[in-house]
Scaffold this active site. Structure first.
Site, mmCIF file in Angstrom:
data_model
loop_
_atom_site.group_PDB
_atom_site.id
_atom_site.type_symbol
_atom_site.label_atom_id
_atom_site.label_comp_id
_atom_site.label_asym_id
_atom_site.label_seq_id
_atom_site.Cartn_x
_atom_site.Cartn_y
_atom_site.Cartn_z
ATOM 1 C CD GLU A 1 -23.358 -60.148 -13.053
ATOM 2 O OE1 GLU A 1 -24.076 -59.376 -12.822
ATOM 3 O OE2 GLU A 1 -23.365 -60.444 -15.065
ATOM 4 C CD GLU B 1 -25.347 -55.855 -21.063
ATOM 5 O OE1 GLU B 1 -25.880 -55.257 -20.804
ATOM 6 O OE2 GLU B 1 -23.976 -56.219 -20.273
ATOM 7 C CG ASP C 1 -20.251 -56.643 -16.101
ATOM 8 O OD1 ASP C 1 -21.005 -55.221 -15.151
ATOM 9 O OD2 ASP C 1 -21.139 -57.030 -16.583
#
Ligand code: GCU
Length: 714
Positions: free
Chosen positions: A410, A308, A382
């Site tokens: 998340e 990332e 993820d």
């Protein structure tokens, strides 16, 4: 009138709290270490009369202090304290070295290793006693917390014989905390680390954080975000970190740092961060030596490299192994480890993102130093509500692998939604990789037993912040708790842990425990159902990941857009991962099962296949009907949790009770949002009618325009 009612309520609450009932308002700060009075009959049968200690150390003092605090709270009176057993009912704690009475008992301590403990009912000088014995001081501390847990769960203390040692070596919390006090993906307030106040001051909260971790066996903390700031490696910060490490040390917790690969350039003024450049290695060498001078038991580094947009060895055409090994070599003389993250994926729409980590790391198997451990997220994407286990587990026998779970939610409703992650962790850990045939579970990969690796571990991305209740909600505390308990023993059951957490956090009343454990055990599946049923993934709103966004095509990269993942079209929905090469990354018989639509478990169907809307599911429904049924079931489950909680007010103080009630109401509103928004979106492709008169309340455009933080009125 309102005011008078308020006064009456206040008086009633005050009276109830005087009587010791559940009305004492609790913020949740005490977590599962509340030590509330036990029932009279239990106290009568299990009184601990005296606490007997030997030689002192900071860790043994912490154990004794915790026992004193716990026993005083649980039994209402502080235990007498002494150095010898003088009557029945003594609790004797220590190692063979610190306590001669323990050495004299000749207990079987050898098998406990350097962190395990033994709790046993014995006779000393003709008196009935209980010993908490270990080979190390920290083992005694873990035993002390385990003993308090036995009381907290109302286990009779008369005939104890408990031996326990951790199955994994590194049991670590990863804090994604930034220098400025914010927390990436944190939903519980600001960072608990008060960098401006350090090195002079360590707050009480840090000691309580350490106690909570020690109570569940966590022995490491990475204090800063994986998207790391090089400033954490400056001399100024090392001094602050050393002070923090001093505070954590008595509780058996080592400090680790996330490091930024380009630190030699940013801090050292070098031109490169090439791992094979001797000047770069020399810089790391002197930095590591400096850290160990300040923190002699420093744990090591966590590295997010070439992921990332983060810098890494590939910037210099070197491999992940080249990078990890260089750092490992400078840490090795100090016994430090490198936790190297495998969270990498290419920006190439033609490559299935789920395949990338495997493709990049499997060729490096056997090339890493012994003090490198590859940290792999549980699933290949993820931290989704449901993913299959990452095929890296089972594919790198010559490399130590550790698990990375997310404790912060998340993608599972963040602060408010009730989602007990014990079932998610259990599902991942119990998955069979078939690396060496049946029984080659992920748990056995990461505890090192399958391929005989000395370094083993689990990391959890922490959900901890400065909120009064630490985790943003009371039920989020259960996820910190279960993470630690499963890190200690990856084979413990999610239900057993939920049960002991409920007893310590709320109440030992069976009429309370059963429905609450039931809620917890169903809660994650409810989230899967109303967010991403049947193997869907990454259809959350772009960036912040709060709320639905199956339509989202914002952003520069194809693999950051929702349609890349769900692939809905007029024919059907789902990602063909046979064609992408992903299925072949598993061992047989999994790769054979996942290759066929009919042999793929339905809860992962759309993860592996693009399936026709009219495909007949095991229930007899078409895929479209089944998708609608799952979204509706998710909402119904939340309503059922609300109804269950509504009946349970008597066993919980009003403050925590109200928080759960209110958060369930939010969850219900947002579950409806998820259901309706996703189905309003997918119906454009399926063009099939909604079954049983169901219909999303608003048109798709309404959901698409929903600003961050807002959700539709139900
Ligand atoms: C996710 C998360 C990021 C995090 C990344 C990581 O993509 O959204 O905030 O940095 O994982 O694990 O490195």
């Amino acid at each position: 009138m309102k005011q008078r009612l308020g006064i009456a309520l206040g008086l009633a609450l005050a009276l109830m709290s005087l009587l010791g009932g559940p009305a004492r308002a609790e913020s949740g700060y005490d977590l599962w270490l509340r030590y509330q009075p036990v029932e009279e009959d239990y106290a009568a049968a299990n009184q601990v009369a005296a606490l007997v200690t030997g030689q002192r150390s900071p860790t043994l003092d912490a154990a004794a202090l915790e026992l004193k605090r716990g026993l005083t709270g649980l039994f209402g009176t502080p235990p007498a304290q002494g150095s010898a057993v003088a009557a029945d009912g003594a609790l004797v704690i220590g190692t063979s070295k610190s306590m001669p009475a323990i050495a004299a008992l000749g207990l079987p301590l050898q098998g406990l290793g350097d962190e395990g403990y033994l709790i046993r009912s014995v006779s000393i000088d003709g008196h009935k006693a209980t010993v908490i014995a270990a080979n190390s001081d920290v083992g005694v501390l873990y035993g002390a917390f385990a003993f308090l847990r036995l009381i907290g769960t109302r286990t009779p203390l008369a005939n104890l014989d408990v031996a326990s040692s951790p199955k994994t070596r590194l049991r670590v919390l990863d804090h994604w905390d930034n220098l400025n006090g914010t927390v990436e993906r944190g939903y519980a307030g600001a960072s608990i680390w008060d960098w401006p106040a350090l090195p002079e001051h360590v707050s009480r909260r840090i000691i309580d954080y350490a106690r909570a971790n020690a109570s569940i066996g966590i022995n490491g903390t990475v204090v800063n975000n994986v998207n790391a700031d090089a400033a954490f490696l400056t001399t100024e910060y090392i001094e602050k970190e050393a002070k923090l490490a001093d505070a954590l040390r008595p509780f058996g917790i080592r400090l680790y740092l996330s490091v930024r690969w380009s630190a030699p350039i940013e801090l050292g003024g070098l031109k490169s961060a090439d791992p094979l450049d001797p000047a770069v290695k020399a810089w790391w060498q002197s930095k590591v030596d400096e850290i160990y001078r300040a923190i002699p038991d420093f744990g090591g580094f966590l590295v997010k490299a070439n992921s990332e947009g983060q810098p890494g060895p590939q910037d210099y055409h070197r491999t992940h192994a080249d990078g990890a090994n260089m750092i490992a070599d400078v840490l090795a003389p100090h016994h430090g480890v490198v936790m190297w993250r495998a969270f990498v994926y290419a920006n190439d729409p033609k490559i299935d993102r789920a395949t990338t980590a495997y493709n990049e790391f499997v060729p490096l198997d056997g090339k890493f130093r012994d003090n490198v451990v590859l940290q792999v997220k549980n699933g290949p994407l993820d931290f989704q509500p449901r993913e299959p286990f990452s095929p890296l587990f089972g594919a790198m026998p010559r490399t130590s692998l550790m698990m990375e779970f997310q404790i912060t939610k998340e993608y599972l409703g963040q602060q408010t939604h009730l989602a007990y992650l014990g079932t998610l962790y259990e599902e991942a850990l119990k998955s069979d990789t078939y690396e060496h045939g049946p029984g080659s579970t992920v748990a056995r990969v990461i505890d090192g037993s399958l391929d005989h690796h000395p370094v083993s571990g689990i990391a959890g991305v922490a959900n901890i912040g400065n909120d009064p209740d630490w985790c943003g909600s009371i039920f989020n505390q259960a996820n910190w708790y279960v993470f630690g308990r499963m890190a200690w023993d990856p084979e413990i059951s999610a239900r057993a842990v939920a049960d002991e957490w409920v007893r310590q956090t709320f109440s030992n009343n069976p009429a309370f425990i059963a429905p609450v454990v039931d809620m917890m055990m169903k809660s994650r599946e409810a989230v899967v159902d109303y967010m991403t049923p049947l193997g869907l993934a990454l259809i959350m709103a772009h960036g912040h990941h709060m709320g639905p966004g199956p339509w989202d095509t914002i952003g520069p990269r194809e693999d950051w857009k929702a349609p890349y993942y769900h692939r809905a079209d007029a024919e059907g929905i789902g990602f063909d991962r046979v064609a992408s090469g992903y299925v072949a990354q598993y061992h047989a018989p999994l790769k054979d099962a996942f290759a066929g639509v009919a042999t793929t478990p339905e809860d992962l169907l759309l993860w592996f296949h693009h399936v026709s809307w009219d495909y007949r599911m095991k229930s007899g429904r078409t895929l479209w009907q089944e998708l609608v049924a799952h979204y509706r079931k998710g909402v119904d489950e939340v309503a059922a949790m609300q109804a269950a909680w509504a009946k349970l007010g008597d066993d919980v103080d009003p403050e925590r009770y109200a928080q759960v009630r209110d958060f369930l109401a939010i969850q219900h509103r947002e579950a409806i949002w998820w259901r309706d928004a996703c189905l309003a979106y997918f119906v454009q492709f399926s063009r099939r009618p909604f079954p049983e008169g169901y219909k999303p309340k608003y048109p798709l455009s309404y959901y698409e325009k929903m600003p961050y933080g807002a959700s539709p009125k139900p």
